[in-house]
Design a protein around this motif. Structure first.
Motif, mmCIF file in Angstrom:
data_model
loop_
_atom_site.group_PDB
_atom_site.id
_atom_site.type_symbol
_atom_site.label_atom_id
_atom_site.label_comp_id
_atom_site.label_asym_id
_atom_site.label_seq_id
_atom_site.Cartn_x
_atom_site.Cartn_y
_atom_site.Cartn_z
ATOM 1 N N ASN A 138 -2.670 -3.054 6.262
ATOM 2 C CA ASN A 138 -3.870 -2.352 5.800
ATOM 3 C C ASN A 138 -4.665 -1.807 6.989
ATOM 4 O O ASN A 138 -5.737 -2.305 7.338
ATOM 5 N N ASP A 139 -4.108 -0.806 7.616
ATOM 6 C CA ASP A 139 -4.740 -0.159 8.767
ATOM 7 C C ASP A 139 -4.541 1.349 8.604
ATOM 8 O O ASP A 139 -3.441 1.858 8.798
ATOM 9 N N LYS A 140 -5.610 2.059 8.248
ATOM 10 C CA LYS A 140 -5.488 3.488 7.943
ATOM 11 C C LYS A 140 -5.069 4.311 9.150
ATOM 12 O O LYS A 140 -4.374 5.326 9.020
ATOM 13 N N THR A 141 -5.463 3.906 10.343
ATOM 14 C CA THR A 141 -5.066 4.634 11.552
ATOM 15 C C THR A 141 -3.551 4.588 11.726
ATOM 16 O O THR A 141 -2.908 5.603 12.033
ATOM 17 N N LEU A 142 -2.971 3.405 11.494
ATOM 18 C CA LEU A 142 -1.526 3.274 11.585
ATOM 19 C C LEU A 142 -0.827 3.953 10.407
ATOM 20 O O LEU A 142 0.250 4.542 10.568
ATOM 21 N N GLN A 143 -1.432 3.905 9.248
ATOM 22 C CA GLN A 143 -0.833 4.527 8.064
ATOM 23 C C GLN A 143 -0.714 6.040 8.217
ATOM 24 O O GLN A 143 0.243 6.650 7.753
ATOM 25 N N ARG A 144 -1.700 6.652 8.875
ATOM 26 C CA ARG A 144 -1.693 8.116 9.039
ATOM 27 C C ARG A 144 -0.549 8.597 9.922
ATOM 28 O O ARG A 144 -0.245 9.788 9.956
ATOM 29 N N ARG A 145 0.083 7.708 10.648
ATOM 30 C CA ARG A 145 1.197 8.104 11.523
ATOM 31 C C ARG A 145 2.506 8.262 10.759
ATOM 32 O O ARG A 145 3.507 8.683 11.331
ATOM 33 N N PHE A 146 2.506 7.936 9.485
ATOM 34 C CA PHE A 146 3.674 8.114 8.634
ATOM 35 C C PHE A 146 3.689 9.530 8.090
ATOM 36 O O PHE A 146 2.672 10.046 7.606
ATOM 37 N N ILE B 286 0.857 -1.188 0.000
ATOM 38 C CA ILE B 286 0.000 0.000 0.000
ATOM 39 C C ILE B 286 0.893 1.238 0.000
ATOM 40 O O ILE B 286 1.774 1.378 0.865
ATOM 41 N N VAL B 287 0.689 2.127 -0.956
ATOM 42 C CA VAL B 287 1.528 3.316 -1.076
ATOM 43 C C VAL B 287 1.166 4.334 0.013
ATOM 44 O O VAL B 287 0.004 4.704 0.172
ATOM 45 N N LEU B 288 2.183 4.781 0.746
ATOM 46 C CA LEU B 288 2.007 5.811 1.770
ATOM 47 C C LEU B 288 2.320 7.206 1.233
ATOM 48 O O LEU B 288 1.654 8.177 1.574
ATOM 49 N N ALA B 289 3.365 7.303 0.407
ATOM 50 C CA ALA B 289 3.779 8.602 -0.142
ATOM 51 C C ALA B 289 4.768 8.364 -1.278
ATOM 52 O O ALA B 289 5.324 7.270 -1.437
ATOM 53 N N ARG B 290 4.978 9.418 -2.056
ATOM 54 C CA ARG B 290 5.988 9.409 -3.115
ATOM 55 C C ARG B 290 6.827 10.679 -2.964
ATOM 56 O O ARG B 290 6.295 11.750 -2.717
ATOM 57 N N LYS B 291 8.114 10.503 -3.150
ATOM 58 C CA LYS B 291 9.006 11.661 -3.073
ATOM 59 C C LYS B 291 10.270 11.385 -3.865
ATOM 60 O O LYS B 291 10.942 10.371 -3.629
ATOM 61 N N GLY B 292 10.578 12.293 -4.769
ATOM 62 C CA GLY B 292 11.791 12.130 -5.555
ATOM 63 C C GLY B 292 11.794 10.814 -6.301
ATOM 64 O O GLY B 292 10.864 10.490 -7.052
ATOM 65 N N ASN B 293 12.807 10.015 -6.065
ATOM 66 C CA ASN B 293 12.965 8.729 -6.760
ATOM 67 C C ASN B 293 12.448 7.549 -5.956
ATOM 68 O O ASN B 293 12.725 6.402 -6.310
ATOM 69 N N TYR B 294 11.696 7.835 -4.882
ATOM 70 C CA TYR B 294 11.264 6.750 -4.009
ATOM 71 C C TYR B 294 9.742 6.723 -3.827
ATOM 72 O O TYR B 294 9.068 7.753 -3.865
ATOM 73 N N VAL B 295 9.259 5.502 -3.594
ATOM 74 C CA VAL B 295 7.872 5.276 -3.196
ATOM 75 C C VAL B 295 7.907 4.651 -1.801
ATOM 76 O O VAL B 295 8.668 3.703 -1.555
ATOM 77 N N TYR B 296 7.108 5.169 -0.880
ATOM 78 C CA TYR B 296 7.057 4.686 0.500
ATOM 79 C C TYR B 296 5.800 3.842 0.668
ATOM 80 O O TYR B 296 4.684 4.295 0.356
ATOM 81 N N CYS B 297 5.981 2.601 1.144
ATOM 82 C CA CYS B 297 4.867 1.647 1.169
ATOM 83 C C CYS B 297 4.792 0.907 2.497
ATOM 84 O O CYS B 297 5.721 0.938 3.305
#
Length: 409
Positions: A397-405, A382-393
């Motif tokens: 599958n827990d949106k509450t935990l994902q939002r802490r990134f 599951i993709v958390l963010a994209r920046k520059g040459n990287y994808v953060y995943c």
């Protein structure tokens, strides 16, 4: 007749529109920088060189500020001249569109270290508080407070210092100046508080702190406990290169050091700033934590977790929250678990981070940093963010935990 009324009403509005203008529309726009520089140069000696502060909130070549809050700006400039040994200062004031010199005044040292404009004399006029440094003893500086009354500058206070804090720490309604002074050999370590009383700065109290501190790398003031006690939080580095936090506050009229022993519960393995980590208005103490399983690992390979604690008086320090920061790939993760329940597993280059339960070794959350060109590795993640040459995943599958990134930048 109706048209006449409408016409009269419109004429009234148009003729009186100035009365409805807000304050911002009535303010004069700032003069172009080129004109201000020309004005300054016209009052400086021919062999003068303008100097800037090394650090602080005012690091420009001049400060344009309304010191006495009369609606007219003052220009504050510091400079050196070849024939003078110390820094000089100058205040200009604008009246009827013309600048004129209010006064020149003597500084100290041969460089301007920092500059502040704060009312410490409690007269409603900003005071000029300047720190001057010396090339032969950089860490011991001279702090001067200049009082301005709209017509002249008066040098009202001087002291040697290494660091300063300006805040109403003793909560008497007047901002005080707290001075921290390290001696040349870093053996002696003293803090002193001054307050403006009866038209002069007077010593309120002083205290000798834990010795052998190399430097204070972070100093902040504010509320330090749930009891709304106000204090100064000092993050320091000792001669052994370990870090340490102390809290200073007033116990009645006396300055008190909360931590000052040889071994303290807030000793740190590396520098970590104390800050209001959870935005509750209270400054928390930052202490790096070695995750379970890394106790015998070389420092270079430990994925430290930043833990934050609140000082609660006689109760000592109480855990508030934790976060993991991955500086190699510019992200942080706010941990929702208590310290003893979580540890970290990581690959050698920190591209794969897993937060593991210490109770049953189950996966709590994971973070993968995947180069864009390796898109095949995104499958099942599951993709958390994209920046520059990287994808953060992540694979969780827990949106509450994902939002802490969060990305750092």
């Amino acid at each position: 007749m109706k048209k006449v009324y409408i016409l009269l009403f419109m004429m009234f509005i148009l003729s009186g529109c100035i009365a409805f203008e807000n304050n911002e529309s009535l303010m004069k726009p700032p003069k172009p920088v080129s004109k201000i520089n020309t004005v300054i140069q016209s009052f400086l000696p021919s062999d003068a060189s303008i100097i800037k502060a090394t650090t602080g909130n005012y690091v420009n070549s001049y400060s344009l500020i309304d010191l006495d809050e009369d609606g007219l700006f003052e220009l504050v400039v510091f400079y050196t001249v070849q024939k003078e040994a110390s820094v000089q200062g100058m205040v200009l004031k604008e009246e009827d569109g013309e600048w004129d010199i209010v006064q020149t005044f003597e500084g100290d040292g041969n460089a301007l270290y920092e500059l502040d404009f704060i009312d410490v004399t409690n007269d409603g006029i900003l005071d000029i508080i300047a720190g001057f440094s010396f090339s032969d003893a950089y860490e011991v500086r001279g702090l001067v407070m200049y009082q301005y009354d709209g017509y002249k500058i008066k040098r009202n206070f001087y002291t040697s210092y290494t660091y300063k804090v300006i805040d109403d720490v003793n909560e008497d309604g007047v901002k005080d100046i707290t001075i921290i002074l390290l001696d040349e050999n870093h053996i002696s370590n003293k803090v002193t508080v001054f307050n403006y009383v009866n038209l002069e700065m007077k010593l309120v109290d002083s205290l000798t702190l834990k010795p052998n501190m190399i430097e204070y790398y972070n100093i902040t003031s504010g509320l330090v406990s749930l009891e709304q006690e106000k204090g100064i939080v000092l993050d320091a580095v000792s001669e052994t290169q370990t870090a340490y936090t102390n809290i200073l506050l007033f116990d009645g009229s006396n300055l008190k050091s909360v931590f000052n022993g040889e071994q303290e519960i807030n000793d740190k393995l590396y520098r970590l700033n104390s800050e209001d980590i959870n935005h509750d208005g209270i400054i928390e103490i930052g202490i790096p934590r070695v995750p379970v399983g890394y106790e015998d690992t070389d420092d270079r390979y430990i994925p430290y977790i930043d833990s934050y604690y609140r000082w609660d008086g006689d109760k000592g320090i109480q855990f508030v929250s934790e976060r993991y920061i991955n500086y190699a790939y510019d992200y942080r993760y706010e941990l929702p678990w208590i310290p003893e329940n979580v540890t970290i597993e990581s690959d050698l280059d920190y591209k794969e981070i897993q937060f593991i339960s210490t109770a049953d070794q189950s996966l709590l959350f994971d973070i993968y940093v995947i180069p864009i060109e390796k898109g095949d590795q995104l499958e099942g993640k599951i993709v958390l963010a994209r920046k520059g040459n990287y994808v953060y995943c992540t694979t969780v599958n827990d949106k509450t935990l994902q939002r802490r990134f969060q990305l750092l930048y």
